[in-house]
Design a protein around this motif. Sequence first.
Motif, short mmCIF file in Angstrom:
data_model
loop_
_atom_site.label_atom_id
_atom_site.label_comp_id
_atom_site.label_asym_id
_atom_site.label_seq_id
_atom_site.Cartn_x
_atom_site.Cartn_y
_atom_site.Cartn_z
N VAL A 212 50.62 -1.16 -11.51
CA VAL A 212 50.65 -2.52 -12.05
C VAL A 212 51.71 -2.68 -13.14
O VAL A 212 51.79 -3.74 -13.77
CB VAL A 212 49.26 -2.91 -12.60
CG1 VAL A 212 48.24 -2.97 -11.49
CG2 VAL A 212 48.81 -1.95 -13.70
N PHE A 213 52.48 -1.66 -13.38
CA PHE A 213 53.57 -1.65 -14.36
C PHE A 213 53.05 -2.01 -15.75
O PHE A 213 52.26 -1.26 -16.31
CB PHE A 213 54.71 -2.56 -13.91
CG PHE A 213 56.00 -2.34 -14.67
CD1 PHE A 213 56.41 -1.05 -14.99
CD2 PHE A 213 56.76 -3.41 -15.10
CE1 PHE A 213 57.59 -0.83 -15.69
CE2 PHE A 213 57.93 -3.19 -15.81
CZ PHE A 213 58.34 -1.92 -16.10
N LEU A 214 53.43 -3.16 -16.32
CA LEU A 214 53.08 -3.48 -17.70
C LEU A 214 51.89 -4.44 -17.81
O LEU A 214 51.63 -4.98 -18.90
CB LEU A 214 54.29 -4.09 -18.42
CG LEU A 214 55.51 -3.18 -18.58
CD1 LEU A 214 56.66 -3.94 -19.23
CD2 LEU A 214 55.17 -1.94 -19.40
N ASP A 215 51.18 -4.66 -16.71
CA ASP A 215 50.07 -5.63 -16.74
C ASP A 215 48.98 -5.21 -17.72
O ASP A 215 48.41 -6.05 -18.42
CB ASP A 215 49.48 -5.80 -15.34
CG ASP A 215 50.43 -6.55 -14.41
OD1 ASP A 215 51.51 -6.96 -14.89
OD2 ASP A 215 50.11 -6.69 -13.22
N ASN A 216 48.66 -3.91 -17.76
CA ASN A 216 47.63 -3.44 -18.69
C ASN A 216 48.02 -3.69 -20.14
O ASN A 216 47.20 -4.11 -20.96
CB ASN A 216 47.36 -1.95 -18.48
CG ASN A 216 46.63 -1.67 -17.18
OD1 ASN A 216 45.84 -2.47 -16.71
ND2 ASN A 216 46.90 -0.51 -16.58
N TYR A 217 49.28 -3.44 -20.44
CA TYR A 217 49.75 -3.65 -21.81
C TYR A 217 49.75 -5.14 -22.16
O TYR A 217 49.35 -5.52 -23.28
CB TYR A 217 51.15 -3.07 -21.97
CG TYR A 217 51.20 -1.57 -21.86
CD1 TYR A 217 50.96 -0.77 -22.97
CD2 TYR A 217 51.49 -0.94 -20.65
CE1 TYR A 217 51.00 0.61 -22.89
CE2 TYR A 217 51.53 0.44 -20.55
CZ TYR A 217 51.29 1.20 -21.67
OH TYR A 217 51.32 2.57 -21.57
N ALA A 218 50.20 -5.97 -21.24
CA ALA A 218 50.22 -7.41 -21.49
C ALA A 218 48.81 -7.95 -21.71
O ALA A 218 48.57 -8.78 -22.61
CB ALA A 218 50.90 -8.14 -20.33
N GLU A 219 47.86 -7.49 -20.90
CA GLU A 219 46.48 -7.94 -21.05
C GLU A 219 45.89 -7.49 -22.38
O GLU A 219 45.17 -8.25 -23.04
CB GLU A 219 45.64 -7.42 -19.88
CG GLU A 219 44.22 -7.94 -19.87
CD GLU A 219 43.43 -7.48 -18.65
OE1 GLU A 219 42.19 -7.65 -18.66
OE2 GLU A 219 44.04 -6.94 -17.71
N LEU A 220 46.19 -6.27 -22.77
CA LEU A 220 45.67 -5.77 -24.05
C LEU A 220 46.25 -6.56 -25.23
O LEU A 220 45.51 -6.98 -26.13
CB LEU A 220 46.03 -4.29 -24.21
CG LEU A 220 45.05 -3.26 -23.68
CD1 LEU A 220 45.63 -1.87 -23.84
CD2 LEU A 220 43.71 -3.35 -24.41
N LEU A 221 47.55 -6.75 -25.23
CA LEU A 221 48.19 -7.43 -26.35
C LEU A 221 47.77 -8.89 -26.47
O LEU A 221 47.91 -9.49 -27.54
CB LEU A 221 49.72 -7.33 -26.22
CG LEU A 221 50.28 -5.91 -26.32
CD1 LEU A 221 51.78 -5.91 -26.05
CD2 LEU A 221 50.01 -5.31 -27.70
#
Length: 319
Positions: free
Chosen positions: A74-83
């Motif tokens: 999912v590439f950066l989806d986890n980071y975007a959701e967290l931030l």
Amino acid sequence: MSTDLSTNLRNIWRRRSGYRDSLYRFLSRRRVLAAITILPALLLFTFITLGPILWAIAAGFYEIPVFSPQWEFVFLDNYAELLAQETFWVSVWRSVLFAGGSTTLQLVAGIGIALLVNRSFKFSNVVQAIVILPYMIPTAVLGFIALWMGNAQWGVINEVLLSVGLLDQPFSWFGNHSTAMIAVILTSSWKFTIFVTIMVLARLQSIPENHYEAARVAGANTFQVFKDITLPNLKSVIFIVLLLRGVWMFNKFDIVYILTGGGPGDATRLAPIYAYELGFGLTRLGMAAAMSTLLFVFLAGVAVVYFRVLEPAKEVRTE
């Protein structure tokens, strides 16, 4: 025939001696000796520390189903959701408060205890051993002792405060939203202050006594001696303790989870506890790995700023 046998035996012995000498010369080389010495520790560090860190960084780019071996990139989806989550930022802020409060309290109390036990008096060695005792108690045991002491029904803290009239009724120190964080900070400092005491005490005992004798001859009072001699010699230790205790308390999980489990509500839900809940409560393993990576980057950035701004290397000197 016996002569030939003797000759063959001598030749074999010479070859073996030559192999042994060659092996000795090879192992005596500085680079080879360094490699043999460092390699076991390097391999242990790689498998125990570096490997899991790299695995967690890679896992942060995936959605990891609990019951399926197939990872979805999912590439950066986890980071975007967290931030984008308020819960994430609140947990990080609580970790900052917990680390700042704990480190400050441990530093002040640790220096004070070290100054007291550094004095020469009868049974000073026994007192130093007793002071170090809390640091030897396992964290889980100390956590359960603190829970028992702060219990609203039969805790010794409530009994003492009720008997002296400071409380009108029993109070749940770890179960109240307004006092849970303070209670957790005090409990963690109860154990980890001794680390500061050990570090400071070791530095105090290395300060030459003639410095204090010269100050007393010059008429300096106790405060002046502390300000001009003791404190400058403690700066290097203080800088080290600030960094180590700050990082360790920011990442603290065990004692907080034992005392409150992140509650009541979310009063003590620190960032490590929230990452644990993401991974093992909500089964969002990829997001938990992404959060761990973000915390790692955050602490690395703080460490870089710390060394650039405070420049602790200038305070470290050899005598």
